[in-house]
Enzyme design. Structure first.
Site, PDB file in Angstrom:
ATOM      1  N   SER A 116       0.846  -1.134  -0.066  1.00  0.00           N
ATOM      2  CA  SER A 116       0.078   0.063   0.033  1.00  0.00           C
ATOM      3  C   SER A 116       1.004   1.416  -0.039  1.00  0.00           C
ATOM      4  O   SER A 116       2.076   1.128   0.426  1.00  0.00           O
ATOM      5  CB  SER A 116      -0.910  -0.065   1.383  1.00  0.00           C
ATOM      6  OG  SER A 116      -1.262   1.231   1.290  1.00  0.00           O
TER       7      SER A 116
ATOM      8  N   TYR B  53      -2.165  -0.371  10.011  1.00  0.00           N
ATOM      9  CA  TYR B  53      -2.407  -0.947   8.929  1.00  0.00           C
ATOM     10  C   TYR B  53      -1.286  -0.859   7.919  1.00  0.00           C
ATOM     11  O   TYR B  53      -0.658  -1.593   7.387  1.00  0.00           O
ATOM     12  CB  TYR B  53      -3.621  -0.150   8.044  1.00  0.00           C
ATOM     13  CG  TYR B  53      -3.846  -0.461   6.431  1.00  0.00           C
ATOM     14  CD1 TYR B  53      -4.264  -1.821   6.102  1.00  0.00           C
ATOM     15  CD2 TYR B  53      -3.459   0.333   5.540  1.00  0.00           C
ATOM     16  CE1 TYR B  53      -4.155  -2.166   4.974  1.00  0.00           C
ATOM     17  CE2 TYR B  53      -3.634  -0.075   4.349  1.00  0.00           C
ATOM     18  CZ  TYR B  53      -3.868  -1.152   3.755  1.00  0.00           C
ATOM     19  OH  TYR B  53      -3.873  -1.335   2.543  1.00  0.00           O
TER      20      TYR B  53
HETATM   21  P1  NAD Z   1     -11.265  -5.613  -0.040  1.00  0.00           P
HETATM   22  O1  NAD Z   1     -11.533  -5.548   1.464  1.00  0.00           O
HETATM   23  O2  NAD Z   1     -12.421  -5.223  -1.001  1.00  0.00           O
HETATM   24  O3  NAD Z   1     -10.758  -7.097  -0.223  1.00  0.00           O
HETATM   25  C1  NAD Z   1     -10.268  -7.784   0.406  1.00  0.00           C
HETATM   26  C2  NAD Z   1     -10.968  -9.309   0.559  1.00  0.00           C
HETATM   27  O4  NAD Z   1     -10.077 -10.249   1.394  1.00  0.00           O
HETATM   28  C3  NAD Z   1     -12.162  -9.059   1.123  1.00  0.00           C
HETATM   29  O5  NAD Z   1     -13.302  -9.842   0.348  1.00  0.00           O
HETATM   30  C4  NAD Z   1     -12.172 -10.046   2.448  1.00  0.00           C
HETATM   31  O6  NAD Z   1     -13.520 -10.552   2.673  1.00  0.00           O
HETATM   32  C5  NAD Z   1     -10.928 -10.863   2.222  1.00  0.00           C
HETATM   33  N1  NAD Z   1     -10.157 -11.432   3.396  1.00  0.00           N
HETATM   34  C6  NAD Z   1      -9.914 -10.507   4.331  1.00  0.00           C
HETATM   35  N2  NAD Z   1      -9.351 -11.248   5.072  1.00  0.00           N
HETATM   36  C7  NAD Z   1      -9.165 -12.572   4.776  1.00  0.00           C
HETATM   37  C8  NAD Z   1      -8.912 -13.747   5.312  1.00  0.00           C
HETATM   38  N3  NAD Z   1      -8.219 -13.956   6.494  1.00  0.00           N
HETATM   39  N4  NAD Z   1      -8.919 -15.034   4.743  1.00  0.00           N
HETATM   40  C9  NAD Z   1      -9.688 -14.719   3.374  1.00  0.00           C
HETATM   41  N5  NAD Z   1      -9.999 -13.644   2.835  1.00  0.00           N
HETATM   42  C10 NAD Z   1      -9.875 -12.459   3.647  1.00  0.00           C
HETATM   43  O7  NAD Z   1     -10.134  -4.563  -0.316  1.00  0.00           O
HETATM   44  P2  NAD Z   1      -9.413  -4.271  -1.782  1.00  0.00           P
HETATM   45  O8  NAD Z   1      -9.883  -2.836  -1.880  1.00  0.00           O
HETATM   46  O9  NAD Z   1      -9.916  -5.155  -2.825  1.00  0.00           O
HETATM   47  O10 NAD Z   1      -7.744  -4.554  -1.620  1.00  0.00           O
HETATM   48  C11 NAD Z   1      -7.128  -5.532  -1.846  1.00  0.00           C
HETATM   49  C12 NAD Z   1      -5.647  -5.524  -1.472  1.00  0.00           C
HETATM   50  O11 NAD Z   1      -5.038  -4.069  -1.840  1.00  0.00           O
HETATM   51  C13 NAD Z   1      -5.650  -5.312   0.034  1.00  0.00           C
HETATM   52  O12 NAD Z   1      -4.504  -6.217   0.609  1.00  0.00           O
HETATM   53  C14 NAD Z   1      -5.479  -3.778   0.416  1.00  0.00           C
HETATM   54  O13 NAD Z   1      -4.861  -3.758   1.765  1.00  0.00           O
HETATM   55  C15 NAD Z   1      -4.816  -3.463  -0.671  1.00  0.00           C
HETATM   56  N6  NAD Z   1      -4.802  -2.118  -0.966  1.00  0.00           N
HETATM   57  C16 NAD Z   1      -5.888  -1.490  -1.619  1.00  0.00           C
HETATM   58  C17 NAD Z   1      -6.212  -0.164  -1.945  1.00  0.00           C
HETATM   59  C18 NAD Z   1      -7.419   0.422  -2.269  1.00  0.00           C
HETATM   60  O14 NAD Z   1      -7.390   1.700  -2.767  1.00  0.00           O
HETATM   61  N7  NAD Z   1      -8.444  -0.515  -2.603  1.00  0.00           N
HETATM   62  C19 NAD Z   1      -4.879   0.675  -1.782  1.00  0.00           C
HETATM   63  C20 NAD Z   1      -3.784   0.019  -1.133  1.00  0.00           C
HETATM   64  C21 NAD Z   1      -4.062  -1.153  -0.926  1.00  0.00           C
END
Ligand code: NAD
Length: 338
Positions: A127, A152
């Site tokens: 991130s 985080y």
């Molecule tokens: P999201 O919350 O929509 O998707 C994450 C998914 O992981 C969820 O569906 C959740 O149910 C699943 N999950 C969480 N813990 C779990 C576990 N222990 N076992 C199995 N499944 C689990 O988030 P996103 O926006 O799709 O983010 C995806 C990745 O990108 C994450 O690692 C997030 O930290 C990173 N990220 C996202 C953004 C953004 O702007 N969306 C920015 C920086 C980093």
């Protein structure tokens, strides 16, 4: 070759799984459907994916001991590890969820990768928050990242460090992607683009932190997916050469952002214009854990893959509002009327 996508019912995982299926790959989507936000949205994404014959859903919590063992026989060659507990502000109230999914969970994926013979590559989500209190903009992968301002961010930086160790000890090809504020159709209800739009349609006040002056490098989901797939297809070589992020093991780190930060209040103005609705704004101070600005230097990714973000914010917001209005709101209102 089968690709394991963790967090496949999540925002980015859903889009990545869909793109992999569209180019003919077999995808195993793993998700625990955690209740951090509307589980109905996660179920709806998974149902979309399940329409494809080459998609197989595994509902499991990857951080629990033994959870990944049943996947060992499925011929997984590549992993896109996107499952995590996201959200900067939530980590202030719920630190344990981050320890579980982001630390124990990331280690479980690294162990799985280590014990999967012939694994070609694992790409994992980091991130922009790892840049924390850094002042120098744009953020470059060579910059130090020792001052995370939220738990985080600390867990995401720890994931990068654990990955470095595994790439060094076991020569597993790993790539970490530092995402910058992703938005688009099927997005996340806890993020500004969704919550502002929802509030506009509901006539609710919109809370603008720091007067809406925070700068974010908003990145459209299609650009993120293009970058993830380009990286997935290029595992870092185990050749001792210096990789982006500083490793000499097969471990690369890249920023993936729009390379053009915008003020949150300008995002709101675009949403107002696109929905034709006027916002009622409540101004609040900056929140603990927030960063003043994010701005991605994407030159390393551009050099390695030719990546260039193709979607200006106004275009991406038009696409987002069309989806929210015509697909999501229609869907919710048809559920409401039985
Ligand atoms: P999201 O919350 O929509 O998707 C994450 C998914 O992981 C969820 O569906 C959740 O149910 C699943 N999950 C969480 N813990 C779990 C576990 N222990 N076992 C199995 N499944 C689990 O988030 P996103 O926006 O799709 O983010 C995806 C990745 O990108 C994450 O690692 C997030 O930290 C990173 N990220 C996202 C953004 C953004 O702007 N969306 C920015 C920086 C980093």
């Amino acid at each position: 070759m089968t690709v394991l996508v963790t967090g496949a019912a999540g925002f980015i995982g859903f889009h990545v799984a869909r793109a992999l299926l569209a180019r003919g790959e077999a995808v195993i989507g793993l998700d625990a459907f955690t209740p951090y936000y509307d589980v109905g949205l996660k179920r709806a994404r998974a149902a979309e994916l399940a329409r494809q014959a080459r998609f197989h859903l595994v509902e499991a919590d990857f951080a629990l001991p033994g959870a990944l063992a049943p996947l060992a026989a499925l011929g997984i060659a590549r992993i896109v590890h996107l499952g995590a507990q996201p959200g900067v502000r939530h980590s202030i109230e719920n630190p344990q969820a981050y320890l579980h999914s982001n630390l124990a969970g990331h280690l479980a994926l690294l162990e799985f990768a280590r014990h999967t013979p012939g694994l070609v590559h694992m790409v994992y989500a980091s991130s922009s928050s790892v840049y924390g209190a850094n002042q120098r903009l744009p953020f470059a992968v060579e910059d130090r990242t020792d001052h995370p301002v939220s738990l985080y961010a600390a867990t995401k930086r720890a994931d990068e460090l654990m990955s470095e160790t595994y790439a060094h000890l076991y020569r597993i090809p790993l790539t970490g992607l530092r995402f910058f504020t992703v938005y688009g159709p099927w997005g996340r209800p806890d993020m500004a683009v969704w919550s502002f739009t929802e509030a506009l349609y509901a006539g609710r006040p919109i809370r603008l932190f720091a007067g809406g002056n925070l700068l974010r490098d908003f990145t459209f989901i299609d650009d993120i997916v293009a970058g993830i797939l380009a990286v997935l297809d290029r595992p870092p070589a185990d050749d001792g050469a210096l990789k982006p992020g500083g490793s000499r093991s097969p471990h690369a780190l890249y920023n993936i952002g729009n390379n053009r930060p915008e003020r949150v209040r300008d995002l709101l103005a675009l949403l107002e214009a696109e929905t034709g609705l006027a916002a009622y704004v409540e101004t609040l101070p900056m929140q603990p854990g927030d960063m003043e600005a994010t701005f991605a230097d994407i030159s390393a990714l551009e050099r390695a893959t030719g990546f260039r973000p193709a979607t200006p914010l106004a275009e991406g917001i038009a696409c987002w509002v069309a989806w929210y209005r015509d697909v999501w709101r229609t869907r919710q209102s048809s559920k409401g009327t039985g």
